[in-house]
Design a protein around this motif. Sequence first.
Motif, PDB file in Angstrom:
ATOM      1  N   ARG A   1      73.885 -77.060 -65.137  1.00  0.00           N
ATOM      2  CA  ARG A   1      74.105 -75.687 -65.622  1.00  0.00           C
ATOM      3  C   ARG A   1      75.585 -75.306 -65.467  1.00  0.00           C
ATOM      4  NH1 ARG A   1      72.320 -72.844 -68.407  1.00  0.00           N
ATOM      5  NH2 ARG A   1      71.815 -70.961 -67.297  1.00  0.00           N
ATOM      6  N   ALA A   2      76.191 -75.700 -64.348  1.00  0.00           N
ATOM      7  CA  ALA A   2      77.603 -75.396 -64.114  1.00  0.00           C
ATOM      8  C   ALA A   2      78.504 -76.117 -65.109  1.00  0.00           C
ATOM      9  CB  ALA A   2      77.994 -75.766 -62.679  1.00  0.00           C
ATOM     10  N   MET A   3      78.034 -77.254 -65.630  1.00  0.00           N
ATOM     11  CA  MET A   3      78.787 -78.002 -66.637  1.00  0.00           C
ATOM     12  C   MET A   3      78.598 -77.404 -68.036  1.00  0.00           C
ATOM     13  SD  MET A   3      78.060 -81.890 -65.527  1.00  0.00           S
ATOM     14  CE  MET A   3      78.471 -82.542 -63.936  1.00  0.00           C
ATOM     15  N   GLY A   4      77.815 -76.343 -68.111  1.00  0.00           N
ATOM     16  CA  GLY A   4      77.673 -75.639 -69.380  1.00  0.00           C
ATOM     17  C   GLY A   4      76.409 -75.916 -70.166  1.00  0.00           C
ATOM     18  N   LEU A   5      75.517 -76.729 -69.615  1.00  0.00           N
ATOM     19  CA  LEU A   5      74.272 -77.009 -70.333  1.00  0.00           C
ATOM     20  C   LEU A   5      73.267 -75.891 -70.108  1.00  0.00           C
ATOM     21  CD1 LEU A   5      73.707 -80.798 -69.563  1.00  0.00           C
ATOM     22  CD2 LEU A   5      74.595 -79.795 -71.641  1.00  0.00           C
TER      23      LEU A   5
ATOM     24  N   TYR B   1      72.666 -86.045 -65.557  1.00  0.00           N
ATOM     25  CA  TYR B   1      73.869 -85.671 -64.813  1.00  0.00           C
ATOM     26  C   TYR B   1      74.951 -86.734 -64.965  1.00  0.00           C
ATOM     27  CZ  TYR B   1      76.989 -84.828 -60.909  1.00  0.00           C
ATOM     28  OH  TYR B   1      78.114 -84.637 -60.143  1.00  0.00           O
ATOM     29  N   GLU B   2      74.578 -87.992 -64.794  1.00  0.00           N
ATOM     30  CA  GLU B   2      75.555 -89.082 -64.911  1.00  0.00           C
ATOM     31  C   GLU B   2      76.143 -89.141 -66.316  1.00  0.00           C
ATOM     32  OE1 GLU B   2      73.243 -92.406 -63.563  1.00  0.00           O
ATOM     33  OE2 GLU B   2      73.715 -92.014 -61.459  1.00  0.00           O
ATOM     34  N   GLN B   3      75.305 -88.937 -67.331  1.00  0.00           N
ATOM     35  CA  GLN B   3      75.790 -88.929 -68.712  1.00  0.00           C
ATOM     36  C   GLN B   3      76.765 -87.778 -68.945  1.00  0.00           C
ATOM     37  OE1 GLN B   3      75.479 -91.145 -71.134  1.00  0.00           O
ATOM     38  NE2 GLN B   3      76.708 -89.896 -72.516  1.00  0.00           N
ATOM     39  N   GLN B   4      76.434 -86.614 -68.419  1.00  0.00           N
ATOM     40  CA  GLN B   4      77.311 -85.455 -68.593  1.00  0.00           C
ATOM     41  C   GLN B   4      78.649 -85.672 -67.891  1.00  0.00           C
ATOM     42  OE1 GLN B   4      76.631 -83.082 -70.690  1.00  0.00           O
ATOM     43  NE2 GLN B   4      78.455 -81.868 -70.300  1.00  0.00           N
ATOM     44  N   VAL B   5      78.611 -86.282 -66.718  1.00  0.00           N
ATOM     45  CA  VAL B   5      79.856 -86.581 -65.996  1.00  0.00           C
ATOM     46  C   VAL B   5      80.718 -87.523 -66.833  1.00  0.00           C
ATOM     47  CG1 VAL B   5      80.803 -87.771 -63.975  1.00  0.00           C
ATOM     48  CG2 VAL B   5      78.952 -86.122 -63.687  1.00  0.00           C
TER      49      VAL B   5
ATOM     50  N   ALA C   1      84.380 -86.704 -68.405  1.00  0.00           N
ATOM     51  CA  ALA C   1      85.527 -87.572 -68.098  1.00  0.00           C
ATOM     52  C   ALA C   1      86.211 -88.028 -69.383  1.00  0.00           C
ATOM     53  CB  ALA C   1      85.085 -88.761 -67.270  1.00  0.00           C
ATOM     54  N   LEU C   2      85.421 -88.359 -70.395  1.00  0.00           N
ATOM     55  CA  LEU C   2      86.001 -88.793 -71.668  1.00  0.00           C
ATOM     56  C   LEU C   2      86.770 -87.663 -72.348  1.00  0.00           C
ATOM     57  CD1 LEU C   2      83.227 -91.055 -73.203  1.00  0.00           C
ATOM     58  CD2 LEU C   2      85.478 -91.743 -72.371  1.00  0.00           C
ATOM     59  N   LYS C   3      86.258 -86.447 -72.221  1.00  0.00           N
ATOM     60  CA  LYS C   3      86.946 -85.292 -72.825  1.00  0.00           C
ATOM     61  C   LYS C   3      88.328 -85.093 -72.210  1.00  0.00           C
ATOM     62  CE  LYS C   3      82.847 -82.556 -73.864  1.00  0.00           C
ATOM     63  NZ  LYS C   3      82.090 -81.368 -73.446  1.00  0.00           N
TER      64      LYS C   3
ATOM     65  N   ALA D   1      94.728 -92.427 -75.280  1.00  0.00           N
ATOM     66  CA  ALA D   1      94.861 -93.882 -75.285  1.00  0.00           C
ATOM     67  C   ALA D   1      93.693 -94.566 -74.571  1.00  0.00           C
ATOM     68  CB  ALA D   1      96.168 -94.296 -74.640  1.00  0.00           C
ATOM     69  N   LEU D   2      93.053 -93.869 -73.633  1.00  0.00           N
ATOM     70  CA  LEU D   2      91.954 -94.469 -72.883  1.00  0.00           C
ATOM     71  C   LEU D   2      90.602 -94.266 -73.547  1.00  0.00           C
ATOM     72  CD1 LEU D   2      92.963 -93.485 -69.247  1.00  0.00           C
ATOM     73  CD2 LEU D   2      93.289 -95.662 -70.399  1.00  0.00           C
ATOM     74  N   ARG D   3      90.511 -93.381 -74.525  1.00  0.00           N
ATOM     75  CA  ARG D   3      89.248 -93.097 -75.200  1.00  0.00           C
ATOM     76  C   ARG D   3      88.913 -94.173 -76.205  1.00  0.00           C
ATOM     77  NH1 ARG D   3      90.534 -87.042 -76.980  1.00  0.00           N
ATOM     78  NH2 ARG D   3      91.263 -86.324 -74.966  1.00  0.00           N
ATOM     79  N   ARG D   4      87.631 -94.339 -76.446  1.00  0.00           N
ATOM     80  CA  ARG D   4      87.180 -95.230 -77.502  1.00  0.00           C
ATOM     81  C   ARG D   4      87.489 -94.579 -78.835  1.00  0.00           C
ATOM     82  NH1 ARG D   4      81.192 -96.631 -75.333  1.00  0.00           N
ATOM     83  NH2 ARG D   4      81.816 -97.980 -73.630  1.00  0.00           N
TER      84      ARG D   4
END
Length: 77
Positions: free
Chosen positions: A11-15, A54-58, A62-64, A69-72
């Motif tokens: 919820r704190a991550m905005g979901l 939770y792990e997926q959201q983290v 992180a990708l955002k 250069a580090l993103r796919r």
Amino acid sequence: MKPRELVLALRAMGLTQKQIEQRTGIPQPTISKIGLGRVSDVMSRHYIALLAAYEQQVREEALKSAPRALRRPSADE
């Protein structure tokens, strides 16, 4: 993390509770009860689903924030 902590973190991550339901398959009313601490014994499949969400959201967060250069590369790049 405990199930309640996972729900609160998501919820704190905005979901929203509905988005958590979509990602976990846990009914929204159950998510609400877990978040409020009204469920003392969460089924293991619900705990695993919350942990995976939770792990997926983290990872997504992180990708955002990762340098470009580090993103796919995406399909439109």
